[in-house]
Design an enzyme around this catalytic site. Structure first.
Site, PDB file in Angstrom:
ATOM      1  N   ARG A 214       0.827  -1.209   0.100  1.00 22.33           N
ATOM      2  CA  ARG A 214       0.154   0.103  -0.077  1.00 22.33           C
ATOM      3  C   ARG A 214       0.867   1.277  -0.037  1.00 22.33           C
ATOM      4  NH1 ARG A 214      -2.955  -1.212   5.513  1.00 22.33           N
ATOM      5  NH2 ARG A 214      -2.853  -3.187   4.564  1.00 22.33           N
TER       6      ARG A 214
ATOM      7  N   ASN B  12      -0.594   9.010   1.934  1.00 22.73           N
ATOM      8  CA  ASN B  12      -1.767   9.651   2.667  1.00 22.73           C
ATOM      9  C   ASN B  12      -1.399  10.122   4.041  1.00 22.73           C
ATOM     10  OD1 ASN B  12      -4.113  11.044   2.181  1.00 22.73           O
ATOM     11  ND2 ASN B  12      -5.286   9.465   3.318  1.00 22.73           N
ATOM     12  N   ARG B  13      -0.026  10.006   4.340  1.00 26.34           N
ATOM     13  CA  ARG B  13       0.703  10.508   5.649  1.00 26.34           C
ATOM     14  C   ARG B  13       1.561  11.396   5.396  1.00 26.34           C
ATOM     15  NH1 ARG B  13      -3.224   7.436   6.302  1.00 26.34           N
ATOM     16  NH2 ARG B  13      -3.562   6.115   8.236  1.00 26.34           N
TER      17      ARG B  13
ATOM     18  N   HIS C 169     -10.329   6.053  -2.266  1.00 32.11           N
ATOM     19  CA  HIS C 169      -9.733   4.820  -1.402  1.00 32.11           C
ATOM     20  C   HIS C 169     -10.621   3.850  -1.409  1.00 32.11           C
ATOM     21  CE1 HIS C 169      -6.946   8.143   0.486  1.00 32.11           C
ATOM     22  NE2 HIS C 169      -8.105   8.700   0.189  1.00 32.11           N
TER      23      HIS C 169
ATOM     24  N   TYR D  84     -11.110   0.583   1.807  1.00 35.57           N
ATOM     25  CA  TYR D  84     -12.706   0.308   1.632  1.00 35.57           C
ATOM     26  C   TYR D  84     -13.336   0.626   2.954  1.00 35.57           C
ATOM     27  CZ  TYR D  84     -11.464  -3.564   4.887  1.00 35.57           C
ATOM     28  OH  TYR D  84     -10.978  -4.611   5.938  1.00 35.57           O
TER      29      TYR D  84
ATOM     30  N   GLU E  14     -14.373   6.444   0.590  1.00 32.20           N
ATOM     31  CA  GLU E  14     -13.843   5.126   0.889  1.00 32.20           C
ATOM     32  C   GLU E  14     -14.981   4.059   0.228  1.00 32.20           C
ATOM     33  OE1 GLU E  14     -11.217   3.828   2.575  1.00 32.20           O
ATOM     34  OE2 GLU E  14     -10.331   5.716   3.366  1.00 32.20           O
TER      35      GLU E  14
END
Length: 415
Positions: A230, A247-248, A300, A302, A374
């Protein structure tokens, strides 16, 4: 995947996929949505044989602490939430348990008295069932099939072909290169589209920029080596672990709650904000056009949620009423198609607290309408959503996007 909307002076919107979300190669006129998808049978040297995915919900604080301790001592892969620190009382926890860790993990789990449900009894078996001959045949067809998952090469070849065939509708360009040197392609949809009256109306007021694959290196690696990879594929530390959670990695409350400083963690925030070329490229694109970009949507999987800022704090955003209304109507639109229920709300309270996220960065940089989808499902398949669900997922998501955009145009003036 992210969307940005702007007025006629520049009119822009960008979609991009973050983390390792496999592509739902479905044509929207302006987007190919991404989900974590399926690969051909017998890949990965049967590395997931006997692996299981379980779900549990901590009922008391002792369960929360015990689960955190077990997850630190036994090598497992958290599917939901994304980090040990985000495990909370009463929250759903989905865990991928490798076969070589299963005995110790389940022994430790049973000692806590926690009950659990097996979602996937054999991960390799499920992957092979989903990667049958029909899927391979569909992908090998000369025509691009929007109801199967595709490799990065297939997706980028499709983008080039679309640009050649529909040059009057689309403009393809690159905003930079990934860590491994792959182009970061973006589509721009132009005003000449005429088929769908709703899309035609939107294109008369907005430009749409679409980035079908954001983490191109990680996506490619997930097809060739590790199905559930990921992160990006950068290598900037002395550790053997590679990659950063894209995404951080944004410069907003960077590496605070919900992110890790350890390079081997899935939520590793990176050595510094925007250390990843992919993040830097998109951030530069937004900074360059910050006066025109009006909205941003990131996709994104899920959980079936539509989220908005803040991710790092439970504070209420200034334009809460307008953003909340748009999210509510989008969720209602999704439900109207196949009766699929989505939750909606601030990311921090609806999902969990994270820092360094793209929607928070976009919002803090003046993009007042920032959302994260999501997509399907809620964990029955998790990151292995079947190809048969690509089309319905795309259909309902497209309606939600139209709904959000129309709502913002009518009720929340794009200043």
């Amino acid at each position: 995947m992210n969307i940005y909307l702007s007025k006629n002076t520049f009119r822009s919107s960008l979609f991009h996929m973050e983390r390792n979300v496999r592509i739902i190669a479905v044509y929207l006129i302006f987007a190919s949505l991404n989900l974590r998808g399926v690969v051909q049978t017998f890949l990965y040297n049967n590395r997931y044989g006997g692996d299981q995915v379980i779900r549990l919900i901590p009922k008391v604080e002792q369960h929360v602490e015990a689960l955190k301790d077990i997850s630190e001592q036994v090598k497992v892969d958290l599917w939901q939430p994304s980090s040990i620190a985000s495990i909370k009382l009463g929250s759903v926890v989905d865990i991928h348990v490798p076969s070589n860790s299963s005995q110790l993990f389940f022994q430790s789990l049973l000692q806590t008295g926690m009950t659990f449900k097996i979602l996937v009894s054999d991960l390799q078996e499920l992957m092979e069932e989903q990667s049958g001959s029909c899927a391979r045949c569909c992908r090998s067809n000369s025509l691009y099939n929007y109801e199967v998952y595709h490799t990065l090469e297939e997706i980028q070849n499709w983008m080039l072909q679309m640009n050649r065939t529909y040059s009057h509708l689309l403009y393809l360009f690159s905003i930079g290169k990934s860590y491994e040197g792959r182009p970061l392609f973006v589509f721009q949809a132009v005003q000449k589209y005429r088929s769908d009256p709703v899309i035609r109306k939107l294109l008369n007021q907005l430009y749409f920029y679409v980035m079908p694959v954001f983490n191109v290196d990680g996506y490619h690696y997930s097809w060739t080596t590790d199905r559930f990879w990921r992160k990006t594929r950068s290598n900037s530390t002395n550790f053997s672990c590679r990659g950063v959670d894209a995404n951080r990695n944004w410069k907003v409350k960077w590496c605070s709650e919900g992110a890790s400083l350890h390079p081997c963690a899935d939520t590793y925030c990176g050595p510094m904000p925007e250390s990843e070329p992919e993040v830097k490229a998109v951030a530069n694109f937004l900074r360059k056009n910050k006066k025109q970009v009006k909205a941003y949507i990131s996709f994104h999987s899920y959980s079936q949620m539509i989220l908005y800022p803040y991710s790092y704090s439970e504070a209420i955003i200034p334009n809460f009423n307008c953003v909340e209304s748009a999210a509510y109507k989008a969720v209602s639109a999704i439900y109207s198609v196949y009766s699929i229920k989505y939750k909606h709300g601030p990311a921090s309270s609806t999902l969990y607290v994270t820092s360094g996220s793209s929607i928070d960065w976009a919002y803090k940089h003046g993009i007042s309408y920032s959302f994260a989808f999501e997509l399907r499902d809620t964990g029955y398949y998790g990151f292995l959503l079947p190809e048969s669900l690509i089309k319905p997922t795309c259909t309902e998501t497209t309606l939600a996007i139209k709904n959000i955009t129309n709502n913002l145009l009518k009720e929340c003036p794009l200043k």
